[in-house]
Motif scaffolding. Structure first.
Motif, PDB file in Angstrom:
ATOM      1  N   MET A   1      12.122  -3.432 -10.788  1.00  0.00           N
ATOM      2  CA  MET A   1      12.070  -1.973 -10.897  1.00  0.00           C
ATOM      3  C   MET A   1      13.490  -1.404 -10.858  1.00  0.00           C
ATOM      4  SD  MET A   1       9.706   0.718 -10.753  1.00  0.00           S
ATOM      5  CE  MET A   1       8.323  -0.172 -10.179  1.00  0.00           C
ATOM      6  N   LYS A   2      13.803  -0.535 -11.815  1.00  0.00           N
ATOM      7  CA  LYS A   2      15.128   0.059 -11.863  1.00  0.00           C
ATOM      8  C   LYS A   2      15.324   1.042 -10.715  1.00  0.00           C
ATOM      9  CE  LYS A   2      15.886  -0.235 -16.869  1.00  0.00           C
ATOM     10  NZ  LYS A   2      16.171   0.525 -18.097  1.00  0.00           N
ATOM     11  N   ARG A   3      16.571   1.113 -10.260  1.00  0.00           N
ATOM     12  CA  ARG A   3      16.910   2.091  -9.230  1.00  0.00           C
ATOM     13  C   ARG A   3      16.807   3.490  -9.808  1.00  0.00           C
ATOM     14  NH1 ARG A   3      22.532   1.357  -6.837  1.00  0.00           N
ATOM     15  NH2 ARG A   3      21.782   3.166  -5.675  1.00  0.00           N
ATOM     16  N   LYS A   4      16.472   4.440  -8.935  1.00  0.00           N
ATOM     17  CA  LYS A   4      16.367   5.840  -9.327  1.00  0.00           C
ATOM     18  C   LYS A   4      17.346   6.662  -8.504  1.00  0.00           C
ATOM     19  CE  LYS A   4      11.357   5.284 -10.017  1.00  0.00           C
ATOM     20  NZ  LYS A   4      11.145   4.032  -9.265  1.00  0.00           N
ATOM     21  N   ALA A   5      17.953   7.652  -9.136  1.00  0.00           N
ATOM     22  CA  ALA A   5      18.864   8.523  -8.404  1.00  0.00           C
ATOM     23  C   ALA A   5      18.108   9.368  -7.388  1.00  0.00           C
ATOM     24  CB  ALA A   5      19.618   9.420  -9.386  1.00  0.00           C
ATOM     25  N   PHE A   6      16.958   9.920  -7.806  1.00  0.00           N
ATOM     26  CA  PHE A   6      16.193  10.815  -6.949  1.00  0.00           C
ATOM     27  C   PHE A   6      14.812  10.249  -6.653  1.00  0.00           C
ATOM     28  CE2 PHE A   6      19.162  13.803  -8.926  1.00  0.00           C
ATOM     29  CZ  PHE A   6      19.661  14.430  -7.803  1.00  0.00           C
ATOM     30  N   LYS A   7      14.374  10.478  -5.425  1.00  0.00           N
ATOM     31  CA  LYS A   7      12.998  10.177  -5.054  1.00  0.00           C
ATOM     32  C   LYS A   7      12.173  11.428  -5.326  1.00  0.00           C
ATOM     33  CE  LYS A   7      10.126   8.362  -1.320  1.00  0.00           C
ATOM     34  NZ  LYS A   7      10.056   7.967   0.112  1.00  0.00           N
TER      35      LYS A   7
ATOM     36  N   ASN B   1       3.619  11.189 -21.600  1.00  0.00           N
ATOM     37  CA  ASN B   1       4.450   9.993 -21.430  1.00  0.00           C
ATOM     38  C   ASN B   1       5.829  10.186 -22.046  1.00  0.00           C
ATOM     39  OD1 ASN B   1       2.410   8.677 -20.092  1.00  0.00           O
ATOM     40  ND2 ASN B   1       1.743   7.468 -21.849  1.00  0.00           N
ATOM     41  N   ARG B   2       5.895  10.852 -23.200  1.00  0.00           N
ATOM     42  CA  ARG B   2       7.199  11.110 -23.834  1.00  0.00           C
ATOM     43  C   ARG B   2       8.101  11.892 -22.885  1.00  0.00           C
ATOM     44  NH1 ARG B   2       9.207  12.700 -28.994  1.00  0.00           N
ATOM     45  NH2 ARG B   2       7.870  11.091 -29.866  1.00  0.00           N
ATOM     46  N   PHE B   3       7.549  12.945 -22.315  1.00  0.00           N
ATOM     47  CA  PHE B   3       8.320  13.768 -21.389  1.00  0.00           C
ATOM     48  C   PHE B   3       8.703  12.986 -20.137  1.00  0.00           C
ATOM     49  CE2 PHE B   3       7.523  16.246 -17.438  1.00  0.00           C
ATOM     50  CZ  PHE B   3       8.760  16.858 -17.350  1.00  0.00           C
ATOM     51  N   ALA B   4       7.735  12.278 -19.535  1.00  0.00           N
ATOM     52  CA  ALA B   4       8.004  11.544 -18.302  1.00  0.00           C
ATOM     53  C   ALA B   4       9.060  10.464 -18.516  1.00  0.00           C
ATOM     54  CB  ALA B   4       6.709  10.924 -17.768  1.00  0.00           C
ATOM     55  N   LEU B   5       9.008   9.798 -19.658  1.00  0.00           N
ATOM     56  CA  LEU B   5       9.990   8.751 -19.941  1.00  0.00           C
ATOM     57  C   LEU B   5      11.400   9.320 -20.059  1.00  0.00           C
ATOM     58  CD1 LEU B   5       7.983   6.525 -22.436  1.00  0.00           C
ATOM     59  CD2 LEU B   5       8.976   5.764 -20.269  1.00  0.00           C
ATOM     60  N   LEU B   6      11.542  10.512 -20.643  1.00  0.00           N
ATOM     61  CA  LEU B   6      12.860  11.134 -20.744  1.00  0.00           C
ATOM     62  C   LEU B   6      13.406  11.477 -19.359  1.00  0.00           C
ATOM     63  CD1 LEU B   6      12.444  13.496 -23.831  1.00  0.00           C
ATOM     64  CD2 LEU B   6      13.795  11.407 -23.707  1.00  0.00           C
ATOM     65  N   MET B   7      12.553  12.066 -18.525  1.00  0.00           N
ATOM     66  CA  MET B   7      12.988  12.381 -17.156  1.00  0.00           C
ATOM     67  C   MET B   7      13.364  11.101 -16.415  1.00  0.00           C
ATOM     68  SD  MET B   7      12.654  15.740 -16.134  1.00  0.00           S
ATOM     69  CE  MET B   7      11.912  15.811 -14.505  1.00  0.00           C
ATOM     70  N   HIS B   8      12.514  10.096 -16.549  1.00  0.00           N
ATOM     71  CA  HIS B   8      12.758   8.816 -15.869  1.00  0.00           C
ATOM     72  C   HIS B   8      14.055   8.167 -16.370  1.00  0.00           C
ATOM     73  CE1 HIS B   8      11.921   4.981 -13.994  1.00  0.00           C
ATOM     74  NE2 HIS B   8      11.901   4.368 -15.163  1.00  0.00           N
ATOM     75  N   LYS B   9      14.311   8.275 -17.670  1.00  0.00           N
ATOM     76  CA  LYS B   9      15.520   7.679 -18.250  1.00  0.00           C
ATOM     77  C   LYS B   9      16.775   8.250 -17.594  1.00  0.00           C
ATOM     78  CE  LYS B   9      17.431   5.092 -21.539  1.00  0.00           C
ATOM     79  NZ  LYS B   9      17.148   3.650 -21.724  1.00  0.00           N
ATOM     80  N   LEU B  10      16.841   9.571 -17.499  1.00  0.00           N
ATOM     81  CA  LEU B  10      18.019  10.183 -16.902  1.00  0.00           C
ATOM     82  C   LEU B  10      18.099   9.887 -15.404  1.00  0.00           C
ATOM     83  CD1 LEU B  10      18.237  13.608 -18.751  1.00  0.00           C
ATOM     84  CD2 LEU B  10      19.709  11.622 -19.021  1.00  0.00           C
ATOM     85  N   ASN B  11      16.959   9.810 -14.744  1.00  0.00           N
ATOM     86  CA  ASN B  11      16.957   9.525 -13.311  1.00  0.00           C
ATOM     87  C   ASN B  11      17.436   8.102 -13.024  1.00  0.00           C
ATOM     88  OD1 ASN B  11      16.529  10.294 -10.627  1.00  0.00           O
ATOM     89  ND2 ASN B  11      14.432   9.505 -10.614  1.00  0.00           N
ATOM     90  N   THR B  12      17.116   7.166 -13.903  1.00  0.00           N
ATOM     91  CA  THR B  12      17.567   5.785 -13.697  1.00  0.00           C
ATOM     92  C   THR B  12      19.004   5.584 -14.179  1.00  0.00           C
ATOM     93  OG1 THR B  12      16.499   5.140 -15.784  1.00  0.00           O
ATOM     94  CG2 THR B  12      15.265   4.781 -13.757  1.00  0.00           C
TER      95      THR B  12
ATOM     96  N   LEU C   1      32.146   3.197 -18.314  1.00  0.00           N
ATOM     97  CA  LEU C   1      32.659   4.316 -19.094  1.00  0.00           C
ATOM     98  C   LEU C   1      32.519   5.617 -18.305  1.00  0.00           C
ATOM     99  CD1 LEU C   1      31.133   2.964 -22.375  1.00  0.00           C
ATOM    100  CD2 LEU C   1      33.567   3.064 -21.831  1.00  0.00           C
ATOM    101  N   VAL C   2      31.825   6.598 -18.855  1.00  0.00           N
ATOM    102  CA  VAL C   2      31.688   7.902 -18.201  1.00  0.00           C
ATOM    103  C   VAL C   2      30.314   7.979 -17.560  1.00  0.00           C
ATOM    104  CG1 VAL C   2      31.779  10.393 -18.523  1.00  0.00           C
ATOM    105  CG2 VAL C   2      33.174   8.901 -19.974  1.00  0.00           C
ATOM    106  N   SER C   3      30.249   8.375 -16.294  1.00  0.00           N
ATOM    107  CA  SER C   3      28.958   8.386 -15.602  1.00  0.00           C
ATOM    108  C   SER C   3      28.457   9.800 -15.363  1.00  0.00           C
ATOM    109  CB  SER C   3      29.076   7.663 -14.255  1.00  0.00           C
ATOM    110  OG  SER C   3      29.900   8.389 -13.366  1.00  0.00           O
ATOM    111  N   LEU C   4      27.139   9.943 -15.470  1.00  0.00           N
ATOM    112  CA  LEU C   4      26.434  11.130 -14.996  1.00  0.00           C
ATOM    113  C   LEU C   4      25.908  10.753 -13.614  1.00  0.00           C
ATOM    114  CD1 LEU C   4      25.052  13.979 -15.679  1.00  0.00           C
ATOM    115  CD2 LEU C   4      23.039  12.603 -16.221  1.00  0.00           C
TER     116      LEU C   4
END
Length: 339
Positions: free
Chosen positions: A1-7, A190-201, A209-212
């Motif tokens: 499981m990938k790490r997440k920035a926010f719980k 799922n499309r929306f949730a995956l986008l949110m999850h992508k940025l959170n991971t 390089l450059v980090s968010l």
């Protein structure tokens, strides 16, 4: 499981809201509560039974009558308060509802206010789906949706919601290619949730390089405005004009209703995922990407524009992800849908 920035925690209300929350639950966000007046709908959610709360006692549903949901919530208030313990340790909580149904319309804002009362130091957002025109054949659906979404817009104006996210079902029908009629709304969620999850991971992923980073993402996610997120493939990385065009599409071609604030007045994050071949190549692509983002900075002198670049060894393509937050609600989109 990938790490997440926010719980993140999710509280689904009604059939539509529970489906939205379930999209995140299936991605590993286990801090979820599912609340409904219809027992048959709760049975479709595959999670521990103590995270599913049947309110009202009958299990018959609300019949598109928000007052039924309000009474049901009051009837089962102690059970709901107990269940909210599942999201009590989260850094941010989202209340999810389908605008148009009786349970979502009637119980969404009371549950939102209850969470804010019980957890005053936790940012609480709302994720609501707006019916598309084909769904508005019912006067009750249109009335319920307009009522809930208008009140959500008022919360943005009063800076009480952190943030508001509106999934536009009309755009889901236009832009999401569903696997079948059976999965139309599931695939949109799922499309929306995956986008949110992508940025959170990604925000929890090391990059050369450059980090968010988490602090950057926090300035956007904890905002009191209207949040929008989109993605687009960059197919011609050698062409600066096409990079700019594809980045613009990430802003404008999503399935979420945008803030009435212009892009130039919105805080945003521009993130790229790139295959190893790009990282192993010359730096000219990154110079072109930086030039495009610098032009955004010139156009947006009073806002934050965060950027990030991450390697994706599982993809042969470059993708842009854009998250933007405007201070105004999406009232124009709501009013035009229900005029």
């Amino acid at each position: 499981m990938k790490r997440k920035a926010f719980k993140w925690g999710f509280v689904g209300i009604g059939q539509g809201g529970c489906r939205i929350a379930d999209s995140f639950y299936r991605l590993g966000y286990e801090d979820c509560v599912f609340i409904n007046t219809a027992e048959v709908d709760l049975a479709l959610i595959e999670c521990p039974e103590d995270q599913k709360i049947l309110i009202g006692g009958t299990g018959d549903g609300a019949g598109k009558d928000p007052t039924v949901a309000e009474r049901a919530l009051n009837h089962s208030l102690d059970a709901v308060k107990d269940a909210l313990g599942f999201v009590g340790e989260c850094e941010q909580i989202f209340v999810c509802a389908g605008a148009g149904g009786g349970t979502g319309t009637g119980a969404c804002l009371p549950v939102f206010n209850l969470i804010k009362e019980l957890m005053p130091d936790t940012p609480v957002g709302i994720i609501a789906s707006m019916p598309g025109e084909p769904e508005l054949v019912s006067a009750a659906t249109a009335r319920n949706a307009q009522d809930l979404l208008s009140k959500c817009c008022d919360l943005v104006d009063s800076k009480s919601v952190h943030p508001l996210i509106v999934i536009d079902n009309q755009e889901v029908r236009r832009r999401v290619k569903p696997r079948s009629l059976r999965t139309l709304w599931v695939d949109g969620n799922n499309r929306f949730a995956l986008l949110m999850h992508k940025l959170n991971t990604l925000s929890a992923t090391p990059t050369m390089l450059v980090s968010l980073d988490k602090a950057d993402l926090k300035t956007l996610m904890f905002s009191s405005g209207t949040l929008s997120i989109g993605s687009h493939e960059i197919t011609h990385p050698e062409d600066e004009k096409l990079i700019a065009s594809h980045l613009n599409r990430s802003f404008t071609n999503g399935i979420l209703s945008r803030s009435d604030s212009p892009v130039e007045e919105s805080d945003c994050a521009c993130v790229l995922t790139v295959p190893p071949s790009v990282l192993d190549g010359e730096v000219s692509f990154f110079d072109r990407f930086s030039s495009v983002v610098d032009k955004y900075l010139t156009r947006m002198p009073n806002t934050y524009v965060h950027r990030g670049i991450y390697e994706d060894e599982h993809s042969a393509s470059i993708y842009s992800y854009v998250l933007s937050v405007g201070t105004l609600p999406p009232r124009d989109a709501v009013l035009s849908r229900f005029k």
